[in-house]
Design an enzyme around this catalytic site. Structure first.
Site: not given
Ligand code: NAP
Length: 372
Positions: A12-13, A37-38, A73, A135, A162, A165, A268, A275
């Protein structure tokens, strides 16, 4: 050109980070490497006509070649790889979206419109670990930067709303799937009937609580409901998300722990992106709406003051309006009727994937490229 490793680019990020880096031509100034990682060895993104092949995000040798690593990640990845990389003797810069290392004494939390001086000092002092803030806190501080700079805040109570996403890609998919599940079970007649609405309300309430409702990720329905807990239970009545409020606010501002007390509840809600935070502010003196608006808009270019009236609030101070924008909205400013003290309420709304996550990371990359 600096070698820059990007991990978590399809999450997402990460996907918003890539979108912003392309928009701002950031890839012209770096040699980029994408990791997974995958799906090691699989095709990665195609940027400016260049196709990237995914490297192994768990290979310390492959990571150690990088001058700068940006990771979106997640915390588990950071906790396992960063110490190994440091033990390997890596001397590069690590820019991270995850919370795992935010409170580490080696880390600077980055939000340059609010704490650019701290960031510059950290680089000068040899800090190599730069972490984006939580965030909700980040967006609240972006909205309140003018009051912070004027040293007007005594304490804050922050009630957050919040979006799905904010929890990641699979969570926002689940919210949309919950919505689709309910729609799928309703007929056109049920939706348009001119009779009592109660049968429709009862049916949707039953669907929300039915076993077919997809809740594998959130563990509870979010569509048509709220989830009043985010992140882990600290066992003292607080969630970890709520604890971050005070800890990170003070660290971002370079203040001693607890200098500005921050408390609240993190909730949430069934919002796709953005947010919001309803903040109760105890100020050090009376601040009129005119002065407040001036302080807010003078602080930096990414904040919009929305006057406290119904028409502008419902059109300009909503996730629906602000989603996808770098402008953080701030409004609903009014004095609360509490013992005539200078206590005010305010609402901030911002895109947590932009200023709440990706934007501070890409800006940090550019700050480093200009300094190292
Ligand atoms: P996320 O969407 O779950 O993505 C993280 C990783 O999950 C991806 O890089 C990917 O890694 C893997 N993944 C597995 N299945 C997936 C799928 N169907 N679609 C996309 N990715 C998939 O997490 P995120 O929300 O981006 O958050 C990443 C970090 O940023 C976390 O530590 C979170 O706390 C932090 N953060 C998030 C937000 C927010 O608004 N979301 C805001 C601030 C901080 P591979 O490509 O290596 O498999």
């Amino acid at each position: 050109m600096k070698q820059v490793g990007i991990i978590g680019w399809r999450g997402m990020v990460g996907s918003v980070l890539l979108q912003r880096m392309v928009q701002e031509n950031d890839f012209h100034n770096i040699t980029a490497h994408f990791y997974s990682t995958s799906s090691v060895g699989a095709p990665g993104p195609v940027i400016d006509g260049v196709s990237y092949t995914l490297k192994d995000a768990y290979s310390i040798n492959a990571l150690a070649d990088m001058d700068i690593i940006i990771t979106c990640q997640g915390g588990d990845y950071t906790k396992s790889i960063y110490p190994e990389l440091i033990a390997h003797g890596w001397k590069g810069y690590w820019i991270d979206a995850a919370s795992a290392l935010r409170m580490d004494e080696r880390a600077c939390i980055i939000l340059d419109p609010v704490n650019r001086e701290n960031i510059d000092r950290a680089i000068t002092n040899g800090i190599k670990l730069f972490v984006g803030g939580n965030c909700s806190i980040t967006l609240s501080l972006m909205g309140l930067a003018g009051l912070i700079k004027a040293d007007l805040i005594e304490w804050m109570s922050v009630m957050t709303y919040q979006s799905a996403s904010g929890a990641g890609a699979k969570y926002v998919r689940e919210l949309i799937a919950q919505s689709a599940y309910i729609s799928h079970h309703l007929s056109a007649d049920e939706l348009t009937s001119s009779g009592s609405v109660l049968p429709l309300v009862n049916k949707v309430s039953e669907l929300i609580n039915s076993s077919g409702m997809p809740v594998q990720s959130f563990g509870a329905p979010l569509m048509g409901s709220i989830i009043p807990w985010i992140d882990t239970d600290l066992g003292d009545g607080n969630s970890r998300e709520e604890w971050k409020g005070e800890a990170e606010t003070n660290k971002i501002l370079g203040l001693a722990p607890g200098t500005i007390p921050v408390n609240g509840l993190c909730i949430r809600v069934g919002v796709i992106r953005c947010h919001s935070a309803a903040i109760t502010l105890k100020l050090k003196r009376e601040v009129s709406e005119t002065e407040f608006a001036q302080l807010v808009v003078d602080s930096h270019p990414w904040v919009n003051y929305v006057p406290n009236n119904k028409e502008e609030s419902i059109s300009r101070l909503t996730p629906a309006h602000i989603s996808g924008s770098l402008q953080v909205g701030i409004g609903r400013y009014k004095k609360m009727a509490l013992n005539n003290e200078p206590i005010y309420s305010v609402l901030t709304v911002g895109d947590q994937l932009l200023w709440g996550a990706a934007e501070p990371l890409r800006r940090m990359l550019n700050i480093l490229l200009n300094r190292i």
